[in-house]
Each structure stands twice: as structure tokens, then as C-alpha cells.
Design an enzyme around this catalytic site. Structure first.
Site, PDB file in Angstrom:
ATOM      1  N   LEU A   1       0.854  -1.186   0.000  1.00 13.81           N
ATOM      2  CA  LEU A   1       0.000   0.000   0.000  1.00 13.81           C
ATOM      3  C   LEU A   1       0.888   1.233   0.000  1.00 13.81           C
ATOM      4  O   LEU A   1       1.540   1.533   0.994  1.00 13.81           O
ATOM      5  CB  LEU A   1      -0.903  -0.018   1.249  1.00 13.81           C
ATOM      6  CG  LEU A   1      -1.780   1.208   1.504  1.00 13.81           C
ATOM      7  CD1 LEU A   1      -2.782   1.406   0.361  1.00 13.81           C
ATOM      8  CD2 LEU A   1      -2.510   1.058   2.840  1.00 13.81           C
ATOM      9  N   HIS A   2       0.914   1.933  -1.137  1.00 20.16           N
ATOM     10  CA  HIS A   2       1.741   3.143  -1.179  1.00 20.16           C
ATOM     11  C   HIS A   2       1.273   4.168  -2.200  1.00 20.16           C
ATOM     12  O   HIS A   2       1.699   5.310  -2.170  1.00 20.16           O
ATOM     13  CB  HIS A   2       3.191   2.779  -1.520  1.00 20.16           C
ATOM     14  CG  HIS A   2       3.397   2.473  -2.972  1.00 20.16           C
ATOM     15  ND1 HIS A   2       3.170   1.235  -3.510  1.00 20.16           N
ATOM     16  CD2 HIS A   2       3.772   3.265  -4.007  1.00 20.16           C
ATOM     17  CE1 HIS A   2       3.418   1.263  -4.806  1.00 20.16           C
ATOM     18  NE2 HIS A   2       3.782   2.479  -5.144  1.00 20.16           N
ATOM     19  N   ARG A   3       0.372   3.793  -3.113  1.00 19.37           N
ATOM     20  CA  ARG A   3      -0.003   4.668  -4.213  1.00 19.37           C
ATOM     21  C   ARG A   3      -0.691   5.926  -3.699  1.00 19.37           C
ATOM     22  O   ARG A   3      -1.587   5.857  -2.859  1.00 19.37           O
ATOM     23  CB  ARG A   3      -0.913   3.902  -5.169  1.00 19.37           C
ATOM     24  CG  ARG A   3      -1.275   4.591  -6.453  1.00 19.37           C
ATOM     25  CD  ARG A   3      -0.143   4.670  -7.432  1.00 19.37           C
ATOM     26  NE  ARG A   3       0.339   3.374  -7.880  1.00 19.37           N
ATOM     27  CZ  ARG A   3       1.160   3.200  -8.912  1.00 19.37           C
ATOM     28  NH1 ARG A   3       1.593   4.237  -9.596  1.00 19.37           N
ATOM     29  NH2 ARG A   3       1.570   1.998  -9.243  1.00 19.37           N
ATOM     30  N   ALA A   4      -0.290   7.079  -4.214  1.00 13.31           N
ATOM     31  CA  ALA A   4      -0.800   8.359  -3.729  1.00 13.31           C
ATOM     32  C   ALA A   4      -2.310   8.459  -3.849  1.00 13.31           C
ATOM     33  O   ALA A   4      -2.969   9.070  -2.993  1.00 13.31           O
ATOM     34  CB  ALA A   4      -0.133   9.512  -4.481  1.00 13.31           C
TER      35      ALA A   4
ATOM     36  N   ASP B   1      -1.636  -2.064  -4.470  1.00  9.10           N
ATOM     37  CA  ASP B   1      -1.937  -0.926  -5.336  1.00  9.10           C
ATOM     38  C   ASP B   1      -0.707  -0.552  -6.167  1.00  9.10           C
ATOM     39  O   ASP B   1      -0.661   0.489  -6.804  1.00  9.10           O
ATOM     40  CB  ASP B   1      -2.455   0.280  -4.541  1.00  9.10           C
ATOM     41  CG  ASP B   1      -1.432   0.850  -3.569  1.00  9.10           C
ATOM     42  OD1 ASP B   1      -0.297   0.331  -3.492  1.00  9.10           O
ATOM     43  OD2 ASP B   1      -1.771   1.837  -2.874  1.00  9.10           O
TER      44      ASP B   1
END
Length: 357
Positions: free
Chosen positions: A203-206, A277
Site C-alpha cells: 500500500l503506497h499509491r498516492a 496498489d
């Protein structure tokens, strides 16, 4: 001897460069100068990849990180231009869709140095994503576009690239090269003791972390899955950890520190499902025969959706839970060599060696 300046700065680019740099070293007539922008600067996000993947240490370390997109891209542009003026390369090689990608391509194009874009032609068709802007602009100012898939080629054809003085080649995906090459070197993360069959999440997508409603929905889904379906293992990026804390959310899952590529392969070989993501992790799941559920509204890797290896669920709590539960333990097969069969890096190096300015 043709000189290639390679621009990298983020985790996926380190992995791609590991095999392409090896192919460059093995191809007569080529030499490489490696520039690391510093976009990923944490030791767990950067140094470990150079150590594990035997990537040559950067000739230039720009140490540019922490700032807005415009600030980072602008500073990278200034410093990369200085490197290019000094090195006078025959090619500038860029990867993917990060700020480092765009800055490297723009610096080279302004100096009339040919740009080769690895992983060209990908589109999410979501202009709210900074990555989409980066990849579209990079394609437009490149001299050669190395496409990983048929769908990437089709995207460029629709955008009129057949009528532009830009060479468009399908070479396959260097990520498959990397996965196959490093599969036998997979390393267990230190202290990891869970049995096989866990859910491996990223989980890291802006678009998720910077949207409080989407982030809360995803955290709720992850917590439910961990408590009621299967253990959820989440290597958590420092930025995401800080955003979650700032939103007052609590993750009740098995949190671990960011892992290197060899540890990630080890986890992929043993997981029962990938829930992500990330763009790259969707493919990595496929390379190791694991079903994937993607917490985004679009994906660049549409062929994985078409063959049923991946499922898009957005940031809807119930959709994530249902899809993850349904796909847990399901294996997938690469029956049509969707990503070129693991020889993309060799094709790229051979092409660059055969061309002059």
C-alpha cells in the site's frame, strides 16, 4: 564504444536496471554510467537493492528527495543536466514513470541526446496520477520506446506514434527477466515465521494514501481479512506509515519493514494471494503464479485482467474483502508468454549497441 547514461531513483527501477545493466556489461561496444537521483533514499528502499542485486554502485548520487513533484523534478533536471554535459553520452536510458524518469528524459531531450524509454506505452488513462503524466511526457520526447506488451504497443499506435520519428519496439518486460534470474536467490525476511498461505499486501499509491476515505476503506478491509480470512503481511513504506498515523487509523495486520527484492520474491513464492496498489507487484505476482487483487480503479497491465490473473476492486472495503476471499489460494499460469519470456534486457542492450546518435 557507445556510452549510456542510465537514470534510476526508485525501487522498481533498481530491479529493472539490475538485469539491463548486466546485459549492457555483456554486450560488446557498450559502457554505462549510472546516475541515482536519490528519489528513494531510505536504506531499506535503496541501498539494499544495490547490495542484493549486484547493481554497479552509482557513478553519480544526486541525493534529491523529499519535496513536491515540481520541486523534486526541477532539482533533478538541474543536476542531471550537469552530468550529461560532463559525460556526453550516446544514449540516456530511463525506466518507468517516476519523477526521475521524466527529469532524465527532459534533460537529455533539451541537450539533443537520444532517450531510450524502458517500459514505454503503458497507460492507466487517469491523469490524476502523477505517474501517468510522467510516462506520457517521457514517451513523447524519447527517441526509442521499448514496450513490454502488445497493449502498450496498441496504446502508442492509437496516439499516433506510427507517424512520429520515434522507434517503437516490443522487447518484452525486463521485470520478468529479473524475476527469473533472481528466483533461486530468494531470501527469507529476518524474523519472519508465518506459514505459507498468507495474504501479501502492499500500500503506497498516492491515489490511496492521500485520499482519507480511500485509505480508511483499505485499512478496514485489511484488518477484516487479517482477523477473519488469513494473516495479512504488509511491508510498509515509511511514508505510508506516517500518513496512516496522521489519519488516526490503526492497522491490525502483520506489519514488517520494507523488504529488499530477494525477500519480496521469497514472500511471493509462499503467499496465497497478492493484494496491492503497486504496478510492479501486479506483474511480480503473475511471474510467480499467484492471483492478484488490485486496490486501484485502473491498471496499466490490462492483459492481466483479460486473462483473469488480476482483479480490480478500487478502494471499496467490501469489494476488497470479497475478491481477496474468492482468490485466496488460486494459482495462475502464463500460457502465452505475455511479457516476452525473460529476454527483454538482452534485446534492449543489443539494440542500443547497434545504433548511433
Amino acid at each position: 564504444m557507445k556510452k549510456i547514461v542510465t537514470i534510476i531513483g526508485a525501487r522498481p527501477q533498481f530491479i529493472k536496471a539490475s538485469v539491463v545493466s548486466k546485459a549492457i556489461q555483456e554486450t560488446a561496444g557498450l559502457t554505462e554510467v549510472l546516475v541515482h537521483t536519490g528519489q528513494h533514499f531510505d536504506a531499506n528502499m535503496s541501498d539494499v537493492f544495490f547490495d542484493q542485486l549486484a547493481i554497479p554502485r552509482p557513478d553519480y548520487q544526486l541525493n534529491i528527495n523529499s519535496g513536491s513533484h515540481g520541486d523534486m523534478t526541477g532539482r533533478m533536471l538541474i543536476e542531471i543536466e550537469k552530468v550529461l554535459l560532463k559525460e556526453q553520452p550516446d544514449w540516456v536510458l530511463v525506466y518507468g514513470d517516476t519523477n526521475s524518469t521524466l527529469a532524465g528524459a527532459l534533460a537529455a531531450a533539451k541537450l539533443h541526446i537520444p532517450v531510450a524509454h524502458v517500459e514505454a506505452g503503458l497507460r492507466s488513462f487517469n491523469m490524476q496520477m502523477p505517474e501517468e503524466i510522467n510516462r506520457i511526457l517521457t514517451d513523447q520526447i524519447s527517441s526509442v520506446l521499448f514496450c513490454p506488451t502488445d497493449s502498450a504497443m496498441a496504446n502508442l499506435e492509437r496516439e499516433g506514434f506510427n507517424d512520429k520519428p520515434i522507434q517503437v519496439l516490443q522487447v518484452g518486460d525486463v521485470m520478468q527477466d529479473s524475476a527469473e534470474f533472481f528466483a533461486q536467490q530468494a531470501t527469507q525476511p529476518q524474523g519472519f515465521e508465518l506459514d505459507e498461505g498468507f495474504i501479501l499486501a502492499t500500500l503506497h499509491r498516492a491515489e490511496n494514501t492521500d485520499n482519507p476515505e480511500r485509505l480508511a476503506a483499505i485499512v478496514t478491509a485489511l484488518n477484516h481479512l487479517h482477523q477473519h480470512v488469513a494473516p495479512v503481511v504488509l511491508p510498509l513504506h515509511p511514508r505510508t506509515r506516517n500518513v496512516i498515523a496522521a489519519q488516526g487509523l490503526t492497522l491490525d495486520v502483520h506489519l514488517i519493514e520494507p523488504v529488499g527484492y530477494l525477500e519480496m520474491i521469497w514472500l511471493l513464492q509462499r503467499t496465497g494471494l497478492v493484494l496491492t496498489d503497486s504496478g510492479g507487484v501486479q506483474k511480480e505476482a503473475f511471474f510467480f503464479g499467484r492471483a492478484c487483487v488490485t486496490m486501484r480503479d485502473q491498471t496499466e497491465w490490462v492483459e492481466l485482467i483479460e486473462v483473469g490473473a488480476n482483479e480490480l476492486v478500487g478502494a471499496d472495503t467490501q469489494a476488497i474483502i470479497k475478491a481477496a476471499t474468492r482468490n485466496l489460494g488460486r494459482s495462475v499460469q502464463d500460457e502465452n508468454e505475455l511479457y516476452g519470456g525473460g529476454v527483454a534486457a538482452k534485446r534492449i542492450a543489443e539494440f542500443l549497441a547497434s545504433k548511433s546518435k
